[in-house]
Design a protein around this motif. Sequence first.
Motif, short mmCIF file in Angstrom:
data_model
loop_
_atom_site.label_atom_id
_atom_site.label_comp_id
_atom_site.label_asym_id
_atom_site.label_seq_id
_atom_site.Cartn_x
_atom_site.Cartn_y
_atom_site.Cartn_z
N GLN A 161 45.96 42.94 33.93
CA GLN A 161 44.94 42.37 34.80
C GLN A 161 45.22 42.77 36.26
OE1 GLN A 161 44.77 37.95 35.67
NE2 GLN A 161 42.84 38.11 34.48
N LEU A 162 44.11 43.02 37.01
CA LEU A 162 44.19 43.28 38.45
C LEU A 162 43.43 42.18 39.16
CD1 LEU A 162 44.59 45.01 41.05
CD2 LEU A 162 42.48 46.22 40.44
N VAL A 163 44.06 41.60 40.21
CA VAL A 163 43.41 40.57 41.02
C VAL A 163 43.49 41.01 42.48
CG1 VAL A 163 43.36 38.14 41.69
CG2 VAL A 163 44.11 38.78 39.38
N LEU A 164 42.33 41.13 43.12
CA LEU A 164 42.26 41.48 44.53
C LEU A 164 41.90 40.23 45.32
CD1 LEU A 164 40.31 44.89 44.39
CD2 LEU A 164 42.77 44.52 44.45
N ILE A 165 42.65 39.96 46.41
CA ILE A 165 42.46 38.73 47.19
C ILE A 165 42.41 39.11 48.66
CG2 ILE A 165 43.40 36.44 47.72
CD1 ILE A 165 45.06 36.67 45.12
N THR A 166 41.46 38.55 49.44
CA THR A 166 41.39 38.83 50.87
C THR A 166 40.77 37.63 51.58
OG1 THR A 166 40.60 40.36 52.56
CG2 THR A 166 39.13 39.93 50.72
N ASP A 167 41.14 37.52 52.86
CA ASP A 167 40.49 36.55 53.74
C ASP A 167 39.65 37.27 54.77
OD1 ASP A 167 42.39 37.66 55.38
OD2 ASP A 167 43.30 35.74 55.99
N GLY A 168 39.41 38.55 54.56
CA GLY A 168 38.65 39.36 55.50
C GLY A 168 39.56 40.10 56.46
N THR A 169 40.85 39.70 56.52
CA THR A 169 41.82 40.37 57.40
C THR A 169 43.01 40.87 56.60
OG1 THR A 169 41.20 38.96 59.27
CG2 THR A 169 43.32 40.11 59.40
N HIS A 170 43.59 39.95 55.82
CA HIS A 170 44.73 40.30 54.99
C HIS A 170 44.25 40.53 53.57
CE1 HIS A 170 46.10 37.65 58.32
NE2 HIS A 170 47.12 38.52 58.39
N SER A 171 44.78 41.60 52.97
CA SER A 171 44.36 41.94 51.60
C SER A 171 45.58 42.08 50.71
CB SER A 171 43.57 43.26 51.60
OG SER A 171 42.42 43.15 52.43
N PHE A 172 45.40 41.65 49.46
CA PHE A 172 46.52 41.63 48.52
C PHE A 172 46.04 42.11 47.16
CE2 PHE A 172 47.17 38.45 51.76
CZ PHE A 172 48.46 38.65 52.17
N ALA A 173 47.02 42.65 46.38
CA ALA A 173 46.73 43.09 45.01
C ALA A 173 47.80 42.50 44.11
CB ALA A 173 46.74 44.61 44.93
N VAL A 174 47.33 41.87 43.01
CA VAL A 174 48.23 41.27 42.03
C VAL A 174 48.06 42.02 40.72
CG1 VAL A 174 48.84 39.15 40.79
CG2 VAL A 174 48.03 39.01 43.16
N TYR A 175 49.19 42.51 40.15
CA TYR A 175 49.18 43.19 38.85
C TYR A 175 49.84 42.23 37.85
CZ TYR A 175 48.42 47.68 41.33
OH TYR A 175 47.94 48.69 42.11
N ASN A 176 49.13 41.89 36.74
CA ASN A 176 49.67 41.07 35.65
C ASN A 176 49.72 41.92 34.37
OD1 ASN A 176 49.83 38.72 37.27
ND2 ASN A 176 47.67 38.25 36.91
N TYR A 177 50.88 41.94 33.71
CA TYR A 177 51.05 42.74 32.49
C TYR A 177 51.49 41.82 31.36
CZ TYR A 177 51.05 46.67 35.78
OH TYR A 177 50.72 47.55 36.75
N ASN A 178 50.63 41.71 30.30
CA ASN A 178 50.99 40.92 29.13
C ASN A 178 51.67 41.79 28.08
OD1 ASN A 178 49.75 39.94 26.16
ND2 ASN A 178 50.69 38.31 27.40
N LYS A 179 51.06 42.96 27.81
CA LYS A 179 51.70 43.88 26.87
C LYS A 179 51.28 45.32 27.20
CE LYS A 179 48.16 43.48 23.24
NZ LYS A 179 47.93 43.20 21.80
N ILE A 180 52.26 46.20 27.12
CA ILE A 180 52.04 47.65 27.29
C ILE A 180 52.75 48.32 26.12
CG2 ILE A 180 52.39 49.68 28.74
CD1 ILE A 180 50.44 47.70 29.96
N THR A 181 51.98 48.80 25.16
CA THR A 181 52.57 49.38 23.93
C THR A 181 52.35 50.89 23.85
OG1 THR A 181 50.56 48.95 22.65
CG2 THR A 181 52.25 47.21 22.71
N TRP A 182 51.54 51.43 24.70
CA TRP A 182 51.34 52.89 24.69
C TRP A 182 51.12 53.40 26.12
CZ3 TRP A 182 46.89 54.79 26.86
CH2 TRP A 182 45.80 53.92 26.97
N THR A 183 51.41 54.67 26.31
CA THR A 183 51.20 55.31 27.63
C THR A 183 50.92 56.79 27.44
OG1 THR A 183 52.13 55.71 29.82
CG2 THR A 183 53.65 55.81 27.96
N LYS A 184 50.17 57.33 28.38
CA LYS A 184 49.88 58.77 28.41
C LYS A 184 50.02 59.24 29.86
CE LYS A 184 46.78 60.37 25.46
NZ LYS A 184 45.49 60.68 24.79
N SER A 185 51.31 59.38 30.31
CA SER A 185 51.59 59.78 31.69
C SER A 185 50.81 58.89 32.66
CB SER A 185 51.23 61.26 31.91
OG SER A 185 52.00 62.09 31.08
#
Length: 603
Positions: free
Chosen positions: A167-191
């Motif tokens: 999950q990606l969560v973007l949060i801002t107050d119009g001045t400060h901006s933040f990004a939250v990454y949540n990972y429940n499961k990662i079972t595969w990858t392709k670079s």
Amino acid sequence: MINHHRVLSFVLPILNIVVCFPLDQFFPYGSSAGDGQLAACDDCSTSSIPIAVNFSFFGSSFDSIYVNSNGDVTFGSPLTQYTSEPFPINGSHKIIAPFWTDIDTRKGGRLWYRTTQNSDLQQGTTKIRSLFPNIENFAATWMMIVTWDNVAEFGCEEPCSQRNTFQLVLITDGTHSFAVYNYNKITWTKSSQVGFNAGDGEHYYSVPGSMTDAVLNLPQMSNIGIPGQYVFRVDQNKISNADTIDECASSPCVHGNCSNEYLFYECICEPGYTGVNCESEIDECQSSPCIHGNCSDHLSYYTCHCHAGYTGSHCQTDIDECTSSPCVHGTCTDDINGYLCSCMPGYTGVLCEIDVDECQSSPCIHGDCQDMVNSYTCHCYAGYTGQHCQFDINECLSSPCVQGNCTDQVNGFLCNCIKGYTGITCDTDINECERSPCIHGTCVNQIGNYQCICDTGYYGRQCSQFEVSLLTPLFVGLPLILLTLLFLLCRKKCKRQEELDNSGEIFPFGDKTLGPSKPAFRNKQPSRNAFVSNVVNVIRSVWRRITPVCTYILEKIQTGYIHISTKINLGERAHKCYYYMSEKIKPLKNRSAKVFPQSQENA
């Protein structure tokens, strides 16, 4: 950019510890949370989604965003590129990537997204305040929640049991901006690439392990001590991690600004300084930046003193001395602090400014030399030819001597004429008749000779000799003619006398008026014999008739003989003949004049 080696990430033991970020701690998602869903697809994107307030990202503000199926969101334009690239990327990739890889929701899984201004804002505000206590009075005014739920990779084989949930969560107050990454499961990858990229090739952040199989450990990794969760501040030129302790409180950075990180700090040094605490002045000359020159170190900069022939901030550029086109007649080759002129043919000198005098060697043997560019022209004297006027023109080649032999000379020729011809080119036949060689005849000109066609009676080379035998018919024929005339007259007289005798006349005179008183009667002689009388009468008659004629003929013969003798140069014989004939003819002529005066006048 954050130094990857200084970012602390936790990989927690699996045994007796929670090893992923639980789904129940995700921000609510799905249809029940009012999310929109991107239809099952491969390499697709949403349309532009408006942002209610400005969202700052790497110092730039954006008012819209795109959600892409391949594990990322972008600003400015959607991104359907399924093959991830390592950051940084220069171009249109203004991207926030919790897990950029090749996802195919047609194989399974769903993509949920929503923007919110409701109760979720309080949850977001609480999260940011707990992680960034230095940002006082932060209150979220806009959030976006995007969830990739149980998604499969492109090309997986059914039933595609390997799935990822994050999950990606973007949060801002119009001045400060933040990004939250949540990972429940990662079972595969392709670079897969995880991180941020500003699209300018300079500002980016890549989570350690990106583009490798290490990203399979994301559910156990964190930058805030919570497995499976990352929180980043993204509104500045540099991505910042969350931290609850102010590591910068002691002002450790001597010549720089301190950046508080989780469990450590990072000094952002002022220009010209380096070191962990920015305590060392950077020797800008240490890297030998001046390629062809000497380096002078200054605070945060250096000065290059270039060697002769070089220029540029690093003395990296060889000064092109050929720019001014110094070679007047040649090609310029640039050299270090100089140049070399390759002269065109016919020129010399340092600048190829001197025209080579090809006439200096006097190449024209019999002519005047005219210098030209890389050549010369010989103007030959009369009678010579060839490139160097080395050949005497053979004027005899054209066979100018029509009737003679030609001898070549310089600018001319000499004709040696064969006999009978003259002139410069022996074209004039000599007229051998011009001096009138034929004395008594007609001259016919021939080649080198003449021929005389003699008049009648003449012969010899020049018709100078008279053929005396030609007078023979004259001397023989004239007496014969006289005898013939005498005979004819006698015959005629005799015949007439016979006629008179037969007529019975006493006198043989035709004049019947004769009488004793007439002189003829008085002088009448007694008759002779008739025959004798006839002969005498005939002779007298003939003599009377021919004497004037013979006198005239003899005079003509005399005159002609004198003429002939003069022509044939008889000399003394001619004069003797003349006097002889004069003496003989004179008495005859006088006698004739006395006896027959009337006949002489008629003659």
